[in-house]
Scaffold this active site. Sequence first.
Site, PDB file in Angstrom:
ATOM      1  N   LYS A 146     117.517 -31.389  11.117  1.00  0.00           N
ATOM      2  CA  LYS A 146     116.566 -31.063  12.191  1.00  0.00           C
ATOM      3  C   LYS A 146     115.253 -31.780  11.909  1.00  0.00           C
ATOM      4  CE  LYS A 146     113.703 -27.179  13.889  1.00  0.00           C
ATOM      5  NZ  LYS A 146     113.470 -25.705  13.904  1.00  0.00           N
ATOM      6  N   ASP A 195     106.316 -28.191  15.660  1.00  0.00           N
ATOM      7  CA  ASP A 195     106.902 -27.145  16.493  1.00  0.00           C
ATOM      8  C   ASP A 195     105.808 -26.177  16.934  1.00  0.00           C
ATOM      9  OD1 ASP A 195     108.423 -25.277  17.768  1.00  0.00           O
ATOM     10  OD2 ASP A 195     109.410 -24.504  15.951  1.00  0.00           O
ATOM     11  N   LYS A 210     103.837 -20.444  19.894  1.00  0.00           N
ATOM     12  CA  LYS A 210     103.668 -19.659  18.677  1.00  0.00           C
ATOM     13  C   LYS A 210     102.233 -19.147  18.574  1.00  0.00           C
ATOM     14  CE  LYS A 210     106.991 -22.138  15.729  1.00  0.00           C
ATOM     15  NZ  LYS A 210     107.889 -21.004  15.465  1.00  0.00           N
ATOM     16  N   ASP A 257     108.556 -28.835  10.057  1.00  0.00           N
ATOM     17  CA  ASP A 257     109.788 -28.458  10.748  1.00  0.00           C
ATOM     18  C   ASP A 257     110.784 -29.619  10.848  1.00  0.00           C
ATOM     19  OD1 ASP A 257     111.163 -26.319  11.832  1.00  0.00           O
ATOM     20  OD2 ASP A 257     110.422 -26.632  13.877  1.00  0.00           O
ATOM     21  N   ASP A 303     111.022 -21.686  21.832  1.00  0.00           N
ATOM     22  CA  ASP A 303     110.741 -21.835  20.404  1.00  0.00           C
ATOM     23  C   ASP A 303     112.028 -21.894  19.567  1.00  0.00           C
ATOM     24  OD1 ASP A 303     109.208 -22.138  18.168  1.00  0.00           O
ATOM     25  OD2 ASP A 303     108.560 -20.033  18.052  1.00  0.00           O
ATOM     26  N   GLU A 351     114.122 -24.155  19.388  1.00  0.00           N
ATOM     27  CA  GLU A 351     114.392 -25.535  19.782  1.00  0.00           C
ATOM     28  C   GLU A 351     115.298 -26.281  18.814  1.00  0.00           C
ATOM     29  OE1 GLU A 351     111.928 -24.664  17.993  1.00  0.00           O
ATOM     30  OE2 GLU A 351     111.876 -26.194  16.443  1.00  0.00           O
ATOM     31  N   ARG A 374     118.041 -25.482  17.342  1.00  0.00           N
ATOM     32  CA  ARG A 374     119.476 -25.391  17.674  1.00  0.00           C
ATOM     33  C   ARG A 374     119.804 -26.222  18.903  1.00  0.00           C
ATOM     34  NH1 ARG A 374     118.933 -18.965  18.228  1.00  0.00           N
ATOM     35  NH2 ARG A 374     117.265 -19.471  16.750  1.00  0.00           N
TER      36      ARG A 374
HETATM   37  N1  BES Z   1     110.852 -23.777  13.105  1.00  0.00           N
HETATM   38  C1  BES Z   1     111.039 -22.438  13.477  1.00  0.00           C
HETATM   39  C2  BES Z   1     111.577 -21.578  12.351  1.00  0.00           C
HETATM   40  C3  BES Z   1     110.602 -21.186  11.282  1.00  0.00           C
HETATM   41  C4  BES Z   1     109.742 -20.133  11.474  1.00  0.00           C
HETATM   42  C5  BES Z   1     110.605 -21.824  10.069  1.00  0.00           C
HETATM   43  C6  BES Z   1     108.887 -19.753  10.473  1.00  0.00           C
HETATM   44  C7  BES Z   1     109.752 -21.440   9.064  1.00  0.00           C
HETATM   45  C8  BES Z   1     108.885 -20.398   9.271  1.00  0.00           C
HETATM   46  C9  BES Z   1     112.039 -22.346  14.625  1.00  0.00           C
HETATM   47  O1  BES Z   1     112.045 -23.399  15.519  1.00  0.00           O
HETATM   48  C10 BES Z   1     111.703 -21.122  15.408  1.00  0.00           C
HETATM   49  O2  BES Z   1     110.646 -21.100  15.983  1.00  0.00           O
HETATM   50  N2  BES Z   1     112.591 -20.146  15.419  1.00  0.00           N
HETATM   51  C11 BES Z   1     112.362 -18.936  16.108  1.00  0.00           C
HETATM   52  C12 BES Z   1     113.634 -18.524  16.796  1.00  0.00           C
HETATM   53  C13 BES Z   1     113.477 -17.359  17.722  1.00  0.00           C
HETATM   54  C14 BES Z   1     112.616 -17.755  18.903  1.00  0.00           C
HETATM   55  C15 BES Z   1     114.838 -16.945  18.181  1.00  0.00           C
HETATM   56  C16 BES Z   1     111.925 -17.877  15.090  1.00  0.00           C
HETATM   57  O3  BES Z   1     112.463 -17.888  13.972  1.00  0.00           O
HETATM   58  O4  BES Z   1     111.045 -17.112  15.406  1.00  0.00           O
HETATM   59 ZN    ZN Z   2     111.391 -25.207  14.795  1.00  0.00          ZN
HETATM   60 MN    MN Z   3     110.610 -23.148  17.047  1.00  0.00          MN
END
Ligand code: BES
Ligand code: ZN
Ligand code: MN
Length: 494
Positions: free
Chosen positions: A261, A266, A273, A284, A343, A345, A347
């Site tokens: 990825k 992000d 966020k 990210d 968010d 994204e 996947r």
């Molecule tokens: N890049 C983030 C995941 C992340 C969050 C990594 C905090 C390290 C620290 C990912 O793209 C994301 O935002 N995931 C969301 C998914 C949710 C919206 C289902 C998350 O983990 O909040």
């Molecule tokens: Zn992300």
């Molecule tokens: Mn995200």
Amino acid sequence: MSLSVSLHDAESAILNAPLAALALGPDTRLGPVGTALDKALGGVIARAIADREFRGARDEVLHLTGGERGARRVLLVGIGTPAQKVMAYRRAGALAARRAKGLGAAALAFHAPGITVGNELEAMVAGLMAGPWEYADLKTPVPEAERRAPLEKLMVVVGDARKAKAAFDAGVALGEGQAIARTLAMMPGNLCTPQHLADTAKAIGKRHDLPVTVLGRKELEQLGCGSFLSVAQGTPQDPKLVVIEYMKGKKTQKPIALVGKGVCFDSGGISIKPAPGMEFMKFDMSGAAGVLGAMETIARLKLKVNVVGLLGATTNMPSGTAINPGDVVKSMIGKSIEITNTDAEGRLILADVLGYAHRYQPSVIIDAATLTGACVIALGHHATGAFGNDERVLNEVIAAGKRGAEQAWPLPLWDDYKEQISSDVADLKNTGGRPAGSVTAALFLREFIPADTPWVHLDIAGTAYSESDLVALPKGPTGIPVGTFVHFVRGRAS
Ligand code: BES
Ligand code: ZN
Ligand code: MN
């Protein structure tokens, strides 16, 4: 800064070093090299141990000054009584070299009398290179008069250099790959762009004569990568799907696919966020950085194996053109996806990169992604979350991580959770609610893997980057998952 790393079995290397370091546990014998050093210094090491000034506990460091002869200064570095010696020696190497840099020593000679296995030496060498690593490109240099001497030389002292050579070389190759991954992860998003990731792939390709393919927005449109493109819809930067091919194995051997990825920043997109900590989302792209670092190491090691590295790079931005929650897109393999949260994204990008990987008919796919905050909640910062559709291969990846001093822990990939990502309007939705958020993310990815292809997904959200100082490493990127990738591939090489 140029840091040379060399291998020695002459005791003179450690006896004459400006700074010598010995890694010791509570019961480690000094061995011939340690004993020679101790003798040259008039017995200060043995005395420090006998008087319990140094007990060999994990992260314990005793700093001694030299005597009339021998090394001018000495560090005793504790390794404790670890369950994982590979982890402990990586840590000891990193800690010693980091201290050496802080002390302003120009050269460090390091010896670990307890090392008996190649993987331990390799991890220790990679650790030595990891400890003093820093990303200083954007800082004005400290004035010469106030600057400490830079650490320029790392000398690894062993009993028998001829026997240790292969493990030493592997450690250096791994150290170089990890440094590439860490630099990319540390670089701010305005510099580490999708274009920069593509350029880095090309530079690796050029260095090792490997074909590199870069697809941009236009090509992704032609391929029907609607899922990947939905993320890139809000950014003016051109998204990149990058492929590096390393085909040095048998012609008939199907390649291993390493997938990363690569979200260069992000923001969350329209599902934006919160502001605090958002700056960390430059990291990210750590999965993509891991793929690039691993390809560098694999090429340096000249492994006889076929590997394809793939990464999907973009930024995730809100804008008038950005994708909205509720929108439905079509992935390259044809499955439709309802985007309930922009968010989630990673996947969406991986869905199409994994789909694209099918054309290489991989024998196995391993992806690495900073995919979910939920994984950080589940496992914290000391284990990568590991998922797989084939238990043997999953265990193979976890074991590879152990050999590479990177810990991973299995999480379930059960159909019981699948209902959480079923959509009312599309084949799937891209979020499954708060419960088991890293599991539903992995289940989403599984939808894009051919049923007969073994696949492992590594959620490195908690392990790729540290927001706090790790003692042996400064805060920032850790180099994970380069070691896991490399050791897995090495395990499959002929
Ligand atoms: N890049 C983030 C995941 C992340 C969050 C990594 C905090 C390290 C620290 C990912 O793209 C994301 O935002 N995931 C969301 C998914 C949710 C919206 C289902 C998350 O983990 O909040
Ligand atoms: Zn992300
Ligand atoms: Mn995200």
